[in-house]
Each structure stands twice: as structure tokens, then as C-alpha cells.
Design an enzyme around this catalytic site. Structure first.
Site, PDB file in Angstrom:
ATOM      1  N   LYS B  77       0.584  -0.907   0.391  1.00  0.00           N
ATOM      2  CA  LYS B  77       0.070   0.163   0.516  1.00  0.00           C
ATOM      3  C   LYS B  77       0.724   1.091   0.392  1.00  0.00           C
ATOM      4  CE  LYS B  77      -3.940   1.856   3.046  1.00  0.00           C
ATOM      5  NZ  LYS B  77      -5.240   2.153   3.837  1.00  0.00           N
ATOM      6  N   SER B 152     -10.448   1.169   2.574  1.00  0.00           N
ATOM      7  CA  SER B 152      -9.012   1.955   1.697  1.00  0.00           C
ATOM      8  C   SER B 152      -7.564   1.539   1.254  1.00  0.00           C
ATOM      9  CB  SER B 152      -8.350   3.083   2.399  1.00  0.00           C
ATOM     10  OG  SER B 152      -7.839   2.876   3.520  1.00  0.00           O
ATOM     11  N   SER B 176     -10.104  -0.772   6.961  1.00  0.00           N
ATOM     12  CA  SER B 176      -9.736  -1.217   5.646  1.00  0.00           C
ATOM     13  C   SER B 176      -8.548  -1.699   5.440  1.00  0.00           C
ATOM     14  CB  SER B 176      -8.332   0.730   5.778  1.00  0.00           C
ATOM     15  OG  SER B 176      -9.086   1.740   5.824  1.00  0.00           O
TER      16      SER B 176
END
Lengths: 489, 479, 105
Positions: B77, B152, B176
Site C-alpha cells: 500500500k 482504504s 481498511s
């Protein structure tokens, strides 16, 4: 940090610089940089000066993703100082103080807010007056901006350069209660605090290098009142002299306002040394809302009783105790304060403990050791020197010379005496000289032998002086006296 | 290529039957072909990845020992710092910023001989549940490109779901990792708070953030978790305990005999507000499956959960408002001109942050400001202690808890424009972050539109082994 | 909104003030848009009022960690290669910023 506290019980004190009927009320906030190798939360070097931004690390630059980790040594030093100030050492929580400022890499400062490390201490001034310590909490320092090329015109307003070498340096903020009643007392407080910081090894306490910074909260009130009036916080005070001037100026400014039927505004003011005035800084506007909250990147510190006791037992004697020790050795209070402030008290105690004459040791410490590095003098060597002096091998003048060289060279007194040619005159040679002087001054000698004590004392000085002159100061005065006594009686 | 599991791939690369370079090349080719549409990646680090793969192949050829992730491509990420590779948090604020250091998890990937293939798209600064809040365009759900992948960590979930890579790392502050795993039909795990280092993770809400793995299956998930877990001296909130490897406990034939499972009433009773009936039905079937596997299953109530969302939306924005203060244009990232420092800072922040980030910074600033602290932030942190106490009491009687992961299956782009309706997506995942517990989302059949449904297994702190064993049983039952 | 209990409305002035604290410039239309959104988020806080939380200390760390320290040992990094290389504006190895007008501290 500003915390309002009730003042402790203290009789009203008429200020010596204010009109009759007015008292000054002063509280001091002292920021002391802690004597660690690295910063508070980052492994960057904690060092004064240096090329810009060289003493930095991703952590103290606040780079995204970096996290703070507490320097154990900084906590230990803070506890040392706290204990030396008779504080309670307690479980503490790190808090973020949020405000935007380019000197502050994270745009918040990690500090301690409602749960500080040290609380409820006190500091006794040499005068005996006790000043309360509200708290002594840990925090990190900010960086420094330098303003460049400001011509004063709007379109050429210059710029600033930011150096983060100081950012994250560990600080202990020591907050006194508003117990101080004069500028001079404030000065004594700072001096005494500085001595304590240095004695326990917590900080080097150098005001001129900024490793000790003093802010003063000043207000005035009518004698006999127990209410605190509006105070102003004075910053940018860079010396003890400025501290005294700034406090007196500010207190008088308050009186003038009250005389005019006005009131001071609670604010931060900056001391302008050149103008001899305090000036209004930022007003405490709406924008000043620090939004303190517990720092979620850090966990609380709960010092164990064992750790606290271990630190307590390793504390050296404090200046107050050292001064008392010197008084017990026969020093007067001025000399005791002077010797202690020079950091020489432990040396004096140790030297006397090694059998040297206390009076002589004190005299040297007071008059002959205002030298860089004197505190590191070897006590055994110092004791040897004093013994040589009392034993008549060295005169006072010679001893002073040798002592100075001992500090700079680290050599033994015997070596140095030899080097200087201060070989003790053997007593037969000295006796011969004394006889010569007596023979050359028969009238004086007769008066000396027959005279009353007053005359005798005067003439003793005369004869000793003559002998000294003849021996170019190499004779031992005490020995000369002994010879004079023997020969006259 | 990615039909093979990470466990298999690592074995084959270690044995020399497949080269790490060929695996990396295949992954890069997949990304090249498909990611124009999916947009899972912000940065593909092809050159560095191939160099890492070559190094692994050399080690294998030389007969040296290779790490547990030997040559396995892993996506990371874009909020975890990678030295010499841009780290943007999908924000204009950090566009083009190249960190001078590696996050601890990135170092650990290297130490395990994984191949870091690139940085994945996300909601800006991890604020969102759909990856629509990226400054670089949304990521599409590989299962249905008209729908969001969740967020997210939507890019990391999509990278695995699209078969680019078998493994990826996400971060989970309020769901997330688990919610996008649920929406993309894969396994996503949020570890115990403090079991994976946060050093190098650009902070959203420090007391809630935790890095965790995505994978197609439970064993692969444990493989990656084992590689990243463990104490780190650079993170003060890291738990100082030796990590016990999970994977060896997941051998075939996991028995749940005697295991006590609690199904959380507040999150699974039919009619719970906002939860799709299919989602609740699958959760019921999952609990039946555990019963069938030998577990003892009961309903359990966790009353504080009702206020968890409220507490979260005080705590997370409050911490974020402070964590994101450092983005001021002085030291890194975007700078916009201003006549003085303050104006420059305001202009930079105004231009650099998107609306959702601004909204949360504002909420957090307000919650912390004088006069409101006790009513908002202070109370929320107390609720947290209450919730932790409630869970602790429940775990005296239960080994693990079960709930749905997300109230709904993957939704269409633009479906949840109102911020609060978007926040409700995190209803079931948030309590876990507040209490610091480990939880995993496991795909369990499908719901509306034939889209995957995830169920969540929540364990006590540091009981990841228990959690994964139940996840494994659910995985088998779902087949 | 001063109390969660009485549900007082958040004003546009409140939003403006918060944006100043947060160093964000909001134009009139953004203030207009943000005000009801922030209000609905803050309304969520009223859920907390249903619980008696007085006896609970705020959570510091869910695992109860405390006393985490590092040793006082220097770690050197090359700031020129690192942080200064990606800074927006640098002069003489320092971070260059516009003048700090009216922000004396």
C-alpha cells in the site's frame, strides 16, 4: 506552559524598587537542555552548534511514517533533577501540543501536560527562603529559523532558513510557584537552580548558549493582598542581568498602568535588551488553542520505586549541602557560595579529608582557583601541595604558582616546585639569612626583643619582609617567624 | 500464474524449479495488461523488483538459504515508506515524494526474500472505504469494474483479486484491510495492535493503525503475517514479545472440537440497520459451519459496540488532525506560494489535501479544541476502555467471536456520497480497532448480485493462531 | 455545538474558525458544504451519552504497554542525501521558507 496555582504562604514583601505598598509576584519557567548524547525521541546527536541540519535524523525531522522512542537517559536525568528539587516523581503521560510553526518539524511539540513527571518540589535559596516548584516536565526543543535579507519593503520581505539541529533536543521545563518577590531573588533562584542542574549532571546550564532559558511571569499587587493579579510572561531574557532588568521594568510598567486606572493585559512580552524595555509579542488570540491530547505514538512512563531509589542514592551532594559542609570547615558564607558555584566544594572536602589544612585549602579555593578545569584537580595532589606549604617547603606565593600549574599541566606539586626552582631552603641556610638581617638591623632587633606585643607584631612583619626580600620570596614565612621567636626569647 | 498459492510459489522458487525472475516478469506483465483499467497501482517498481528477483535466483543457484517468501511478488500500500520509491498516500500532497528510508515491514519483506513489486492505490491518507478518495483516480473492483473494491486499501485488495500478485500489504485503521477483502472476495487480516511495527507507515490514526496481509487463501495470509510480525524498537507501541509463527499451526485437518464461538448479536441479528439480508444469512451459515466442525456456538451481546462508531469518528479524526499537521510545505511534499510562512502553509495544505481529508482534519481539530475536548475526544477514549473491558469479560467465555465484515457487498461508484453513510460501512470492523484485537475477514460464499460476502473472525489480543484456525475451517466450509 | 446533549447547531463561523486552526483555506461554498457534513459527524458523538463512562480511564495503549525506552546511542544518517534532497526549497543546507511575518514566538 502556563499553569495557575495558588501562591504558597509567604509574608508580604515590600518591593525595594516599587512605590510603598506594592509587592512583586514572580514565577519562573526555566527550560534546561538535558546533557544527553542523543535527542529526546530520536537517535540524532544532541550537540550545540554544528553545520546546519547535520545533527538530524528522519525521526527528529518528522518525516512521514517516523515514530518517537523515548531516550531513557533523558528520563533518568529528569528524575535526578526532580529528586534534587524534592519533587514527587510520578507516572507521566506524553501529550501533543499542536500549533503550526516552521521550526517544529511535526507541527506539534511532544510535551507533558496534565500528567508531568515531577511535581510539588521546592528549592531553598542560599538566604534560606524556600521557593515552591510546581512541576518539572519533559519536552522536546524546536529548531531555529534565521531571517535573511529583509530590506523592510513589502515586495522584498526576505525569507527564512530553518535548521533542525536543535529540534528534538530534550528539555526539562522547571516551573516555580509564584513565590519569588524581587528581581534579585529571581536571580538567586536561577543561580541556585543552575548550580543544582550542574551538580547532578542534568544540564550544563549555560544561559549564554541557550542550554538554560528563563521566562519570567511577573505581576504586582498591594501589600497584604493574597490575590494574584494579571501577569505577563517575559521571554527572550538571555542573561541574569537582563532577567533583573526585565523584571524590574515589567513590574514598574504594571504599577504605571494601575496608577493610570488601567490594567495590564495577560500576554507574552519580549525583553529588548538594547531598549531596556519589554515589548508585546503575539497577543493571545483565538488562534492559540493548543489542543493538547495524549500522544498515541508513545506510552506512559511509570518509574518504579526501585528505579527512583537507585537514582536517589546516586545523587551527589547538592549545593545547599556543599555550602553547609564548607561552613563547617570554617568558610564564611560568601566564600562558601563562591566556592560552591565554582564547583570546587567536593574538591575542597576531599582535599581536607586527605589531611590538608582546611583554612589553607579554603583560601586557595576562594582566591587561587578561578581557573578553567580547577574542579578536576586531583585531591591528593592538592593536599600534598597544602602540606608542603604548611610544612614550610613552599611559601604562599610559591604555592599559588604551583597550584595554577597543577591545574593546567596535571603534574605533581613536587615536580612543579622543582621545575620552578622552589627548592625549600634548608633551615640552616635560612637561619644564616635571618642572623644576617638581625645583625644589619640592631635597633629594630632590640625593640623587637623588648617591645610590647603591638610593637613586636609590627616588627615581626618588618623582619619577615626583609628575609623574604633577601631570599626572593623563597623563605617560608612561618619558619621565619619561628626563628625570630626562638632568637628573641 | 497466480493460480499457484504463495506457499507453493515460494517452495518452487526455493527448489529452483521456477525462477523468481520469471514469476516477477509474469506479475509485471499482468499489471501491464490489466491495470490500465483496474488502477490498483500508483507505482510499479519493475526495475527494483526484477533486481530483487535476480538476487533471490542467485541465492538459490548458490545453494544459499532463502527466506520464507522466496521470490514471491508482494504489492505494498502506498502509505508505507519505500526507500528510493515514491510514497504518495494517493495524495497530491505527497505526489513524487521519495522517502530516504524503508518502513520496518518493507525491510522485513526484503529479509524474507519477497519481491516488492509496487505501491498500491488507496483512499487519500487511508481515509475512506471505497478507494474513491484517491487523488490518482479510483481503483475498480476486479470482480465487477462498475463497483468499488472497498477501502482504504482498495489497491492492495484489487492487486490480489485481479491475480497480479498472490500477496499484498494493507493498513487497517477502522476496517481498511478487512472491508476491501470482503468486497473483493479475498482474505484480509488486521493483527493485534502492536504486533506489526508501524515504523514507516504514514500515520492516519496512530492508536488504531495496523499493517496486515491480503491473500487469496488463509495459509498464504499467515505466511505473510509471520514475515512481518514481531517487536520493533523503533515503534514504542510495538509489543515486546517473540512472534509465534502461525503457519505451522494451520496444517490440514484443523479441528475445532471444544472451541467456543460467540456470534455478536449487535452485528448479526436479522434486521440490524444497514446490513444486507444476504450478508446476515451468510454469517448465520458460517456459524452453522463452525458448529458442524465441532465448535460450540452461542450468541453474545457487546453493548458498547453501539457507540463504537461514534467513538471512532472522534478518535480517528482527532489523531489525524495532529498527524497530518506536518504536511505544511516546509520540509517535503507540495508547496504552494504564499507571502509569508503561514500563508504558504495554508495554501499548500488547501491545495494538497482532498475534501475527505479536510473534513476529517476539521472534525478532529474541533473535537480536540478547548471546551469540547471532554465532550468529544475524552469521552471517546473512555468508551474505548469500556469496550476493551467488555471484550475482556466476553473472552472469558469465548475463544473467538464471529460477525459479518461489511454490511454490504461491493457497491457501485458514487453510491455513498454522504460521508456518514460511507462511515457506516465500518460498523462491524471499527470495534476491533478500538479494542486492539486481531480479526480476519474470510470470503464465505456470495450475496447480492452474486458478489462475495466476507465474515469476520475476532480473537483476543495476540491469539492470531486461534483466529486463523477458525478462518481455515470457514475457508474449507465455504468451498 | 457546545454540548452534545443539547444538539446546538454548528455555525458557519465555527467551521471558519476550525479551518483557521487547521491551516486550511475554505471559500464560502466550501464552508456552506462542510457545515452540515461536520454537524452530522459530530452528531454521532451523542451516541456516547448513552453510556456511563465516568469510572473508565482513557485508553493509552490497548495492551497496557508502558516504560518503553531506547538507549542513548547516536545513529548517524546522511541528511543531504535524504531529507534535503526532497525538500521543496533549500539554501545552504537549510530549509528555505517565506518570512514568518507576524508569527514571532
Amino acid at each position: 506552559m502556563t499553569i495557575v496555582v495558588a501562591t504558597t504562604d509567604r509574608e508580604s514583601v515590600q518591593s525595594d524598587v516599587l512605590p510603598d505598598g506594592w509587592e512583586m509576584v514572580i514565577g519562573l519557567e526555566v527550560h534546561a537542555e538535558l546533557a544527553t548524547q542523543t535527542k529526546m525521541f530520536s537517535p540524532a546527536q544532541n550537540e550545540f552548534g554544528g553545520e546546519p541540519n547535520t545533527n538530524t535524523h528522519p525521526v527528529c525531522l518528522g518525516l512521514p511514517g517516523t515514530l518517537p522512542v523515548v531516550n531513557k537517559k533523558a528520563v533518568e536525568l529528569s528524575i535526578r533533577i526532580g529528586l534534587a528539587l524534592d519533587c514527587d516523581v510520578q507516572r507521566c503521560v506524553w501529550a501533543r501540543k499542536n500549533y503550526f510553526y516552521p521550526d517544529m518539524p511535526k507541527d506539534y511539540q511532544i510535551s507533558q501536560y496534565d500528567k508531568p513527571l515531577n511535581v510539588d518540589g521546592s528549592l531553598q535559596l542560599p538566604s534560606g527562603q524556600v521557593i515552591g516548584i510546581e512541576r518539572a516536565h519533559m519536552e522536546e526543543d524546536t529548531g531555529k529559523s534565521t531571517h535573511i535579507g529583509d530590506s523592510g519593503r513589502i515586495h522584498d520581505a526576505g525569507y527564512s532558513l530553518v535548521d533542525y539541529n536543535r529540534a528534538g533536543v530534550p528539555l526539562l521545563e522547571i516551573v516555580s510557584r509564584p513565590d519569588i518577590r524581587s528581581a534579585n531573588e529571581a536571580k538567586e533562584y536561577v543561580e541556585e537552580l543552575r548550580s543544582i542542574l550542574v551538580a547532578v549532571g542534568g544540564s550544563d546550564g549555560k544561559m549564554e548558549e541557550g542550554s538554560m532559558r528563563v521566562d519570567a511571569n511577573v505581576s504586582v499587587r498591594p501589600l497584604g493582598s493574597d490575590k494574584l493579579r494579571t501577569r505577563c510572561e517575559i521571554k527572550n531574557v538571555n542573561s541574569l542581568r537582563s532577567l533583573v532588568r526585565a523584571i524590574d521594568y515589567e513590574a514598574k510598567r504594571h504599577i504605571a498602568l494601575y496608577d493610570n486606572g488601567e490594567e495590564p493585559t495577560q500576554e507574552t512580552r519580549h525583553w529588548d535588551e538594547a531598549a531596556g524595555k519589554t515589548r508585546s509579542g503575539r497577543s493571545k488570540s483565538d488562534a492559540e488553542d493548543y489542543r493538547y491530547f495524549a500522544d498515541p505514538d508513545l506510552v506512559p512512563i511509570d518509574p518504579s520505586d526501585e528505579w527512583i531509589e537507585e537514582i536517589r542514592s546516586s545523587l551527589p551532594k547538592l549545593p545547599r549541602q556543599l555550602r553547609q559542609g564548607l561552613l563547617n570547615l570554617g568558610a564564611n558564607s560568601e566564600a562558601a557560595a563562591l566556592i560552591t558555584n565554582r564547583g570546587l566544594a567536593p574538591l575542597v572536602e576531599e582535599t581536607v579529608a586527605k589531611g590538608a589544612d582546611a583554612k589553607q585549602v579554603l583560601t586557595h579555593a576562594e582566591n587561587n582557583l578561578a581557573i578553567e578545569g580547577a574542579a578536576e584537580l586531583d585531591a591528593t595532589a592538592f593536599a600534598d601541595l597544602v602540606k608542603m606549604q604548611t610544612g614550610g617547603e613552599l611559601s604562599a606565593t610559591q604555592a599559588k604558582t604551583v597550584l595554577a600549574d597543577m591545574v593546567t599541566t596535571g603534574k605533581t606539586p613536587a615536580e612543579l616546585a622543582k621545575q620552578h626552582g622552589f627548592e625549600a631552603m634548608d633551615s640552616s641556610a635560612l637561619e644564616a639569612t635571618v642572623d644576617e638581617i638581625i645583625a644589619a638591623n640592631p635597633d629594630e632587633w632590640q625593640k623587637f626583643c623588648e617591645g610590647d606585643p603591638k610593637v613586636r607584631g609590627k616588627l615581626q612583619g618588618f623582619f619577615t619582609g626583609q628575609v623574604m626580600k633577601a631570599t626572593r620570596g623563597q623563605a617560608n614565612g612561618k619558619l621565619v617567624n619561628q626563628l625570630l621567636q626562638q632568637k628573641s626569647g | 500464474m497466480s493460480q499457484k498459492t504463495a506457499v507453493q510459489l515460494a517452495q518452487e522458487i526455493r527448489s529452483g524449479s521456477v525462477s523468481a525472475v520469471s514469476v516477477t516478469e509474469a506479475a509485471l506483465a499482468q499489471i501491464e495488461t490489466k491495470d490500465g483499467e483496474i488502477n490498483a497501482f500508483n507505482t510499479v517498481a519493475g526495475e527494483q523488483a526484477l533486481a530483487q528477483a535476480e538476487a533471490v535466483d542467485k541465492k538459490v543457484a548458490a545453494g544459499e538459504e532463502v527466506g520464507p517468501l522466496a521470490g514471491v511478488p508482494v504489492a505494498v500500500k502506498d502509505n508505507m515508506c519505500t526507500k528510493n520509491i515514491a510514497t504518495t498516500c494517493s495524495s497530491k500532497m505527497l505526489e513524487g515524494w521519495v522517502p530516504p528510508y524503508d518502513a520496518t515491514v518493507v525491510e522485513k519483506l526484503s529479509a524474507a526474500d519477497a519481491v516488492m513489486i509496487g505501491k498500491t492505490n488507496m483512499d487519500e491518507f487511508a481515509m475512506g472505504s471505497s478507494t474513491e478518495n484517491s487523488a490518482f483516480g479510483p481503483t475498480k473492483n476486479p470482480l465487477d469494474t462498475s463497483r468499488v473494491p472497498g477501502g482504504s486499501s482498495g489497491g492492495s485488495a484489487a492487486a490480489v483479486a485481479a491475480d497480479y500478485v498472490p500477496l499484498s500489504l494493507g493498513s487497517d485503521t477502522g476496517g481498511s484491510i478487512r472491508q476491501p477483502a470482503s468486497l473483493c472476495g479475498i482474505v484480509g487480516m488486521k493483527p493485534t495492535y502492536g504486533s506489526v511495527s508501524r515504523y514507516g507507515l504514514v500515520a492516519f490514526a496512530s492508536s488504531l493503525d495496523q499493517i496486515g496481509p491480503f491473500s487469496k487463501n488463509v495459509s498464504d495470509n499467515a505466511l505473510l503475517y509471520d514475515a512481518i510480525a514481531g517487536h520493533d524498537q523503533r515503534d514504542s507501541t510495538s509489543i515486546a514479545q517473540q512472534h509465534t509463527r502461525v503457519l505451522p499451526h494451520l496444517a490440514e485437518g484443523v479441528s475445532l472440537e471444544g472451541l467456543r464461538v460467540g456470534v455478536i448479536k449487535e452485528l448479526s441479528t436479522p434486521g440490524v440497520e444497514g446490513f444486507e439480508p444476504e450478508v446476515l444469512a451468510r454469517t448465520g451459515e458460517a456459524s452453522d459451519a463452525l458448529l458442524a466442525a465441532g465448535a460450540k456456538v452461542d450468541q453474545v451481546s457487546v453493548p458498547a459496540i453501539k457507540a463504537a462508531l461514534s467513538a471512532y469518528y472522534m478518535i480517528a479524526p482527532a489523531e489525524a488532525s495532529s498527524n497530518l499537521a506536518r504536511f505544511d510545505g516546509v520540509r517535503y511534499g507540495l508547496r504552494e506560494d504564499g507571502g509569508n510562512t503561514a500563508a504558504m502553509m495554508r495554501a499548500s495544505r488547501t491545495a494538497g489535501f482532498g475534501d475527505e481529508v479536510k473534513r476529517r482534519i476539521m472534525v478532529g481539530t474541533y473535537a480536540l479544541s478547548a471546551g469540547y475536548f471532554d465532550a468529544f475526544y475524552g469521552k471517546a477514549q473512555q468508551l474505548r476502555s469500556y469496550l476493551i473491558a467488555e471484550f475482556a469479560a466476553i473472552y472469558k467465555d469465548f475463544d473467538v467471536l464471529l460477525s459479518p465484515t461489511s454490511p454490504c457487498v461491493a457497491f457501485e461508484f458514487g453510491a455513498k456520497e454522504d460521508p456518514v453513510s460511507m462511515y457506516l460501512n465500518d460498523w462491524a470492523t471499527i470495534p476491533v480497532n478500538l479494542a486492539g484485537l486481531p480479526a480476519v475477514s474470510v470470503p464465505f460464499k456470495t450475496g447480492a448480485h452474486g458478489l462475495p460476502v466476507g465474515v469476520q473472525v475476532i480473537a483476543p489480543m495476540l491469539e492470531e493462531v486461534k483466529m486463523y484456525r477458525v478462518a481455515k475451517a470457514l475457508e474449507e466450509a465455504s468451498k | 455545538m457546545t454540548e452534545t446533549e443539547n444538539n446546538k447547531k454548528l455555525s458557519k463561523e465555527d467551521v471558519q474558525k476550525v479551518s483557521e486552526l487547521a491551516m486550511l483555506n475554505l471559500d464560502e461554498s466550501q464552508v456552506e458544504a462542510f457545515t452540515p457534513q461536520l454537524e452530522s459527524i459530530l452528531d454521532l458523538a451523542s451516541e456516547l451519552d448513552a453510556f456511563d463512562l465516568d469510572k473508565f480511564e482513557p485508553t493509552a495503549h490497548p495492551f497496557g504497554l508502558q516504560n518503553v525506552f531506547r538507549d542513548d546511542e547516536i545513529e548517524r544518517v546522511d541528511v543531504k542525501q535524504g531529507a534535503l534532497a526532497t525538500a521543496p526549497d533549500v539554501e545552504a543546507n537549510q530549509f528555505k521558507v517565506p518570512p514568518a511575518l507576524g508569527e514571532e514566538r
